[in-house]
Design a protein around this motif. Structure first.
Motif, PDB file in Angstrom:
ATOM      1  N   THR A  13       0.810  -1.216   0.000  1.00 45.25           N
ATOM      2  CA  THR A  13       0.000   0.000   0.000  1.00 45.25           C
ATOM      3  C   THR A  13       0.843   1.266   0.000  1.00 45.25           C
ATOM      4  OG1 THR A  13      -0.128  -0.045   2.414  1.00 45.25           O
ATOM      5  CG2 THR A  13      -1.920  -1.129   1.210  1.00 45.25           C
ATOM      6  N   THR A  14       2.125   1.122  -0.295  1.00 45.59           N
ATOM      7  CA  THR A  14       3.017   2.280  -0.317  1.00 45.59           C
ATOM      8  C   THR A  14       2.581   3.252  -1.412  1.00 45.59           C
ATOM      9  OG1 THR A  14       4.838   0.877   0.392  1.00 45.59           O
ATOM     10  CG2 THR A  14       5.410   3.015  -0.567  1.00 45.59           C
ATOM     11  N   PRO A  15       2.347   4.528  -1.058  1.00 45.63           N
ATOM     12  CA  PRO A  15       1.993   5.507  -2.084  1.00 45.63           C
ATOM     13  C   PRO A  15       3.228   5.832  -2.916  1.00 45.63           C
ATOM     14  CG  PRO A  15       2.256   6.590   0.017  1.00 45.63           C
ATOM     15  CD  PRO A  15       2.418   5.120   0.274  1.00 45.63           C
ATOM     16  N   ARG A  16       3.063   5.833  -4.229  1.00 42.36           N
ATOM     17  CA  ARG A  16       4.218   6.122  -5.086  1.00 42.36           C
ATOM     18  C   ARG A  16       3.762   6.845  -6.354  1.00 42.36           C
ATOM     19  NH1 ARG A  16       4.073   0.517  -4.605  1.00 42.36           N
ATOM     20  NH2 ARG A  16       5.943   0.614  -3.377  1.00 42.36           N
ATOM     21  N   VAL A  17       4.752   7.471  -6.990  1.00 52.22           N
ATOM     22  CA  VAL A  17       4.523   8.188  -8.239  1.00 52.22           C
ATOM     23  C   VAL A  17       5.602   7.761  -9.229  1.00 52.22           C
ATOM     24  CG1 VAL A  17       5.897  10.171  -7.456  1.00 52.22           C
ATOM     25  CG2 VAL A  17       4.251  10.471  -9.299  1.00 52.22           C
ATOM     26  N   TRP A  18       5.200   7.670 -10.496  1.00 54.83           N
ATOM     27  CA  TRP A  18       6.194   7.446 -11.547  1.00 54.83           C
ATOM     28  C   TRP A  18       6.554   8.829 -12.069  1.00 54.83           C
ATOM     29  CZ3 TRP A  18       7.953   8.275 -16.358  1.00 54.83           C
ATOM     30  CH2 TRP A  18       8.974   7.444 -16.808  1.00 54.83           C
ATOM     31  N   LEU A  19       7.797   9.229 -11.812  1.00 52.85           N
ATOM     32  CA  LEU A  19       8.269  10.574 -12.118  1.00 52.85           C
ATOM     33  C   LEU A  19       9.225  10.525 -13.291  1.00 52.85           C
ATOM     34  CD1 LEU A  19       8.348  13.534 -11.108  1.00 52.85           C
ATOM     35  CD2 LEU A  19      10.246  12.869  -9.635  1.00 52.85           C
ATOM     36  N   GLY A  20       8.930  11.294 -14.321  1.00 50.74           N
ATOM     37  CA  GLY A  20       9.781  11.333 -15.502  1.00 50.74           C
ATOM     38  C   GLY A  20      10.007  12.751 -15.980  1.00 50.74           C
ATOM     39  N   THR A  21      10.747  12.862 -17.089  1.00 52.00           N
ATOM     40  CA  THR A  21      11.004  14.178 -17.674  1.00 52.00           C
ATOM     41  C   THR A  21      10.078  14.394 -18.860  1.00 52.00           C
ATOM     42  OG1 THR A  21      12.742  13.235 -19.042  1.00 52.00           O
ATOM     43  CG2 THR A  21      13.423  14.258 -16.973  1.00 52.00           C
ATOM     44  N   LEU A  22       9.480  15.562 -18.898  1.00 51.22           N
ATOM     45  CA  LEU A  22       8.552  15.890 -19.975  1.00 51.22           C
ATOM     46  C   LEU A  22       9.253  15.911 -21.326  1.00 51.22           C
ATOM     47  CD1 LEU A  22       5.689  16.652 -20.795  1.00 51.22           C
ATOM     48  CD2 LEU A  22       6.275  19.041 -20.334  1.00 51.22           C
ATOM     49  N   SER A  23      10.486  16.404 -21.366  1.00 48.60           N
ATOM     50  CA  SER A  23      11.198  16.487 -22.649  1.00 48.60           C
ATOM     51  C   SER A  23      11.428  15.101 -23.247  1.00 48.60           C
ATOM     52  CB  SER A  23      12.529  17.220 -22.481  1.00 48.60           C
ATOM     53  OG  SER A  23      13.361  16.544 -21.559  1.00 48.60           O
TER      54      SER A  23
END
Length: 146
Positions: A6-16
């Motif tokens: 149940t760990t909250p997470r985000v997939w973070l990337g670069t817009l470019s």
């Protein structure tokens, strides 16, 4: 990650990179805090294929997915804003579903005000979400429920 994680997470990337057709980034656990999110962003940004090729500075983030914190995130939300909401909800010991009720009451829902609102409105006196929801809807929309 397990099915019951149940760990909250985000997939973070670069817009470019994303706009250039490359999905570059990584999952970041939000329960590790703002420092971990900032460090992850710097690592993703520094290793950006578009940046390394000299085609972009890769200064804009993109959050392509959220996990276990979907109720706290809307399309286009900053991972840092979602982190603040999660910390507010988790710090209050509240169910993430209550963020939606809180946010619906105010256009500019403030994570800093959530805990006070939760303690005032919900204060741990309810057995479950259903009991809270019935009272909340009766208070807010009593004329419709009667």
């Amino acid at each position: 990650m397990t099915a019951s994680d149940t760990t909250p997470r985000v997939w973070l990337g670069t817009l470019s990179d994303y706009t250039a057709g490359t999905l570059h980034g990584r999952w970041v656990d939000l329960d590790e805090g703002v420092e971990a999110l900032n460090e992850a962003w710097e690592e993703v940004r520094a290793s950006s294929p578009e940046r390394l090729a000299g085609r972009s500075l890769s200064e804009e983030w993109i959050a392509c997915d959220f996990e276990n914190c979907d109720l706290l995130a809307d399309a286009g939300d900053s991972p840092w804003d979602v982190l603040r909401r999660w910390e507010a909800v988790d710090g209050a010991g509240a169910d993430p579903h209550l963020w939606g009720a809180y946010a619906d009451l105010w256009v500019d829902a403030d994570p800093d005000g959530f805990k006070a609102w939760y303690e005032e409105r919900c204060g741990g006196v309810y057995r479950d979400r259903e009991e809270w929801a019935v009272e909340f809807l009766s208070d807010v929309h009593g004329d419709i429920l009667r």
